[in-house]
Write a protein that holds these residues in place. Structure first.
Motif, PDB file in Angstrom:
ATOM      1  N   PRO A  88       0.838  -1.201   0.000  1.00 35.59           N
ATOM      2  CA  PRO A  88       0.000   0.000   0.000  1.00 35.59           C
ATOM      3  C   PRO A  88       0.878   1.257   0.000  1.00 35.59           C
ATOM      4  CG  PRO A  88       0.094  -0.926   2.198  1.00 35.59           C
ATOM      5  CD  PRO A  88       0.812  -1.888   1.316  1.00 35.59           C
ATOM      6  N   VAL A  89       0.342   2.357  -0.535  1.00 36.07           N
ATOM      7  CA  VAL A  89       1.108   3.603  -0.619  1.00 36.07           C
ATOM      8  C   VAL A  89       0.418   4.771   0.084  1.00 36.07           C
ATOM      9  CG1 VAL A  89       2.460   3.056  -2.661  1.00 36.07           C
ATOM     10  CG2 VAL A  89       0.139   3.945  -2.929  1.00 36.07           C
ATOM     11  N   GLY A  90      -0.855   4.607   0.439  1.00 34.01           N
ATOM     12  CA  GLY A  90      -1.540   5.624   1.234  1.00 34.01           C
ATOM     13  C   GLY A  90      -1.188   5.423   2.697  1.00 34.01           C
ATOM     14  N   THR A  96      -4.198  -3.790   8.133  1.00 32.45           N
ATOM     15  CA  THR A  96      -4.558  -5.125   8.599  1.00 32.45           C
ATOM     16  C   THR A  96      -4.181  -6.169   7.550  1.00 32.45           C
ATOM     17  OG1 THR A  96      -6.790  -5.116   7.614  1.00 32.45           O
ATOM     18  CG2 THR A  96      -6.540  -4.150   9.832  1.00 32.45           C
ATOM     19  N   VAL A  97      -4.087  -7.411   7.978  1.00 24.46           N
ATOM     20  CA  VAL A  97      -3.801  -8.506   7.058  1.00 24.46           C
ATOM     21  C   VAL A  97      -4.914  -8.615   6.022  1.00 24.46           C
ATOM     22  CG1 VAL A  97      -3.566 -11.007   6.845  1.00 24.46           C
ATOM     23  CG2 VAL A  97      -2.403  -9.804   8.708  1.00 24.46           C
ATOM     24  N   GLU A  98      -6.154  -8.444   6.470  1.00 24.39           N
ATOM     25  CA  GLU A  98      -7.304  -8.555   5.574  1.00 24.39           C
ATOM     26  C   GLU A  98      -7.242  -7.510   4.464  1.00 24.39           C
ATOM     27  OE1 GLU A  98      -7.458  -8.485   8.883  1.00 24.39           O
ATOM     28  OE2 GLU A  98      -7.959 -10.600   9.225  1.00 24.39           O
ATOM     29  N   GLU A  99      -6.868  -6.285   4.831  1.00 23.84           N
ATOM     30  CA  GLU A  99      -6.777  -5.223   3.832  1.00 23.84           C
ATOM     31  C   GLU A  99      -5.659  -5.498   2.838  1.00 23.84           C
ATOM     32  OE1 GLU A  99      -6.432  -0.332   3.601  1.00 23.84           O
ATOM     33  OE2 GLU A  99      -6.547  -1.337   5.545  1.00 23.84           O
ATOM     34  N   LYS A 100      -4.515  -5.960   3.331  1.00 25.77           N
ATOM     35  CA  LYS A 100      -3.398  -6.258   2.430  1.00 25.77           C
ATOM     36  C   LYS A 100      -3.706  -7.455   1.531  1.00 25.77           C
ATOM     37  CE  LYS A 100      -0.518  -5.974   5.955  1.00 25.77           C
ATOM     38  NZ  LYS A 100       0.693  -5.964   6.815  1.00 25.77           N
ATOM     39  N   LEU A 101      -4.470  -8.406   2.034  1.00 28.34           N
ATOM     40  CA  LEU A 101      -4.884  -9.539   1.207  1.00 28.34           C
ATOM     41  C   LEU A 101      -5.733  -9.055   0.039  1.00 28.34           C
ATOM     42  CD1 LEU A 101      -5.231 -12.566   0.622  1.00 28.34           C
ATOM     43  CD2 LEU A 101      -7.157 -12.555   2.240  1.00 28.34           C
ATOM     44  N   LYS A 102      -6.670  -8.173   0.320  1.00 30.48           N
ATOM     45  CA  LYS A 102      -7.533  -7.618  -0.728  1.00 30.48           C
ATOM     46  C   LYS A 102      -6.697  -6.859  -1.757  1.00 30.48           C
ATOM     47  CE  LYS A 102     -11.218  -5.837   0.852  1.00 30.48           C
ATOM     48  NZ  LYS A 102     -12.116  -4.897   1.558  1.00 30.48           N
ATOM     49  N   ILE A 177       4.936  -5.681  -4.993  1.00 32.12           N
ATOM     50  CA  ILE A 177       5.640  -5.525  -3.724  1.00 32.12           C
ATOM     51  C   ILE A 177       4.630  -5.067  -2.682  1.00 32.12           C
ATOM     52  CG2 ILE A 177       7.536  -4.406  -2.497  1.00 32.12           C
ATOM     53  CD1 ILE A 177       8.511  -6.072  -4.829  1.00 32.12           C
ATOM     54  N   ILE A 178       4.386  -5.902  -1.662  1.00 32.86           N
ATOM     55  CA  ILE A 178       3.435  -5.562  -0.600  1.00 32.86           C
ATOM     56  C   ILE A 178       4.217  -5.105   0.627  1.00 32.86           C
ATOM     57  CG2 ILE A 178       1.481  -6.316   0.794  1.00 32.86           C
ATOM     58  CD1 ILE A 178       0.829  -6.544  -2.107  1.00 32.86           C
ATOM     59  N   ALA A 179       4.203  -3.797   0.888  1.00 38.09           N
ATOM     60  CA  ALA A 179       4.900  -3.241   2.042  1.00 38.09           C
ATOM     61  C   ALA A 179       4.175  -3.620   3.338  1.00 38.09           C
ATOM     62  CB  ALA A 179       4.984  -1.717   1.914  1.00 38.09           C
ATOM     63  N   PRO A 180       4.864  -3.536   4.479  1.00 34.63           N
ATOM     64  CA  PRO A 180       4.223  -3.882   5.757  1.00 34.63           C
ATOM     65  C   PRO A 180       3.004  -3.021   6.076  1.00 34.63           C
ATOM     66  CG  PRO A 180       6.606  -3.847   6.004  1.00 34.63           C
ATOM     67  CD  PRO A 180       6.304  -3.287   4.648  1.00 34.63           C
ATOM     68  N   ASP A 181       3.027  -1.762   5.667  1.00 33.93           N
ATOM     69  CA  ASP A 181       1.869  -0.879   5.829  1.00 33.93           C
ATOM     70  C   ASP A 181       2.038   0.303   4.876  1.00 33.93           C
ATOM     71  OD1 ASP A 181       3.513   1.154   7.071  1.00 33.93           O
ATOM     72  OD2 ASP A 181       3.323   0.092   8.966  1.00 33.93           O
ATOM     73  N   GLY A 182       1.013   1.182   4.844  1.00 32.40           N
ATOM     74  CA  GLY A 182       1.028   2.293   3.910  1.00 32.40           C
ATOM     75  C   GLY A 182       2.081   3.345   4.201  1.00 32.40           C
ATOM     76  N   ILE A 183       2.471   3.473   5.462  1.00 31.36           N
ATOM     77  CA  ILE A 183       3.506   4.452   5.803  1.00 31.36           C
ATOM     78  C   ILE A 183       4.843   4.031   5.195  1.00 31.36           C
ATOM     79  CG2 ILE A 183       4.817   5.497   7.687  1.00 31.36           C
ATOM     80  CD1 ILE A 183       2.295   5.263   9.412  1.00 31.36           C
ATOM     81  N   ILE A 184       5.198   2.764   5.398  1.00 32.02           N
ATOM     82  CA  ILE A 184       6.445   2.263   4.825  1.00 32.02           C
ATOM     83  C   ILE A 184       6.364   2.256   3.305  1.00 32.02           C
ATOM     84  CG2 ILE A 184       7.940   0.242   4.613  1.00 32.02           C
ATOM     85  CD1 ILE A 184       7.315  -0.392   7.528  1.00 32.02           C
TER      86      ILE A 184
END
Length: 237
Positions: A88-90, A96-102, A177-184
């Protein structure tokens, strides 16, 4: 003739990009001056694609979510040596795991529409051997392993957990590339695109009926031109 709406903000690079683009393509350009007009354009079925351009547009995603609550974004990086979706980039996305899965599923399906096979890299806040160094690092590693498991369970995509080793993921030509969260993810984007000048087409938005390309307010002429070309190519699909 395709119609592309694009936001006009304070960065004059966008106007130069529009001039170059319209010289090369037979397309109708609609200039957008405000956030509210940008939202209206995204929701307008008569407009084939929307590009944020150099508008600040801080409330656009929030407003669009009222109509499409499950949207997500991924930046399309497309250099000669690397081509991948970064997400994510926002800064408020991918919590959450669910959001990153989507998001991962959206990215994989998008690549398949472009006739590309998804090769997904999951990232975490540390190496596997860093487990236990802090509560945050352990939680991130747990989530990365859970996300990898779920993607394998729910899709046929090629996926691997690279933990913190983004350089290895790029070396092995991963195209998501799936980052750990949107901040990273946002920091990775700024480092690659705005500091090191890696080419990007902007961020494709998933979960809406139309085409919306989110761009940085600080892009170069070439960056905005890539976004316009990307939007146009998607509109033609």
């Amino acid at each position: 003739m395709k119609t592309i709406a694009i936001g006009i903000g304070k960065n004059k690079n966008i106007k130069q990009a529009i001039d170059i683009f319209t010289d090369e393509h037979n397309v109708n350009i609609k200039l957008i001056q405000t956030d509210s007009e940008l939202v209206e354009a995204i929701l307008d079925d008569e407009i084939d694609a929307v590009v944020r351009g150099s508008l600040a547009a801080s409330g656009v995603i929030k407003e669009v979510k009222k109509h499409f609550p499950d949207i997500s974004r991924a930046t399309y990086v497309n250099g000669d040596d690397h081509e991948f979706l970064l997400t994510p980039v926002g800064i408020d996305e991918g919590t959450t795991v669910e959001e990153k899965l989507k998001i991962a599923i959206n990215c994989g399906e998008f690549l398949k529409k472009l006739k590309k096979e998804p090769k997904i890299a999951i990232l975490a806040d540390g190496r596997k051997g860093d487990y236990g160094r802090s509560e945050r690092i352990s939680k991130s590693i747990d989530e990365s392993e859970e996300l990898t498991r779920l993607i394998k369970e729910k899709t046929d995509f090629n996926v691997e957990n690279y933990y913190i080793l983004i350089e290895q993921a790029l070396k092995e030509d991963c195209n998501v590339i799936i980052a750990p969260d949107g901040i990273i993810g946002n920091i990775i984007f700024r480092t690659l695109i705005l500091v090191d000048s890696w080419p990007s087409c902007g961020a494709i938005t998933f979960g809406i009926n139309g085409i919306y390309i989110d761009t940085s307010r600080d892009q170069s002429v070439e960056g905005y031109l890539r976004s316009l070309k990307f939007a146009y190519s998607l509109a033609k699909l």
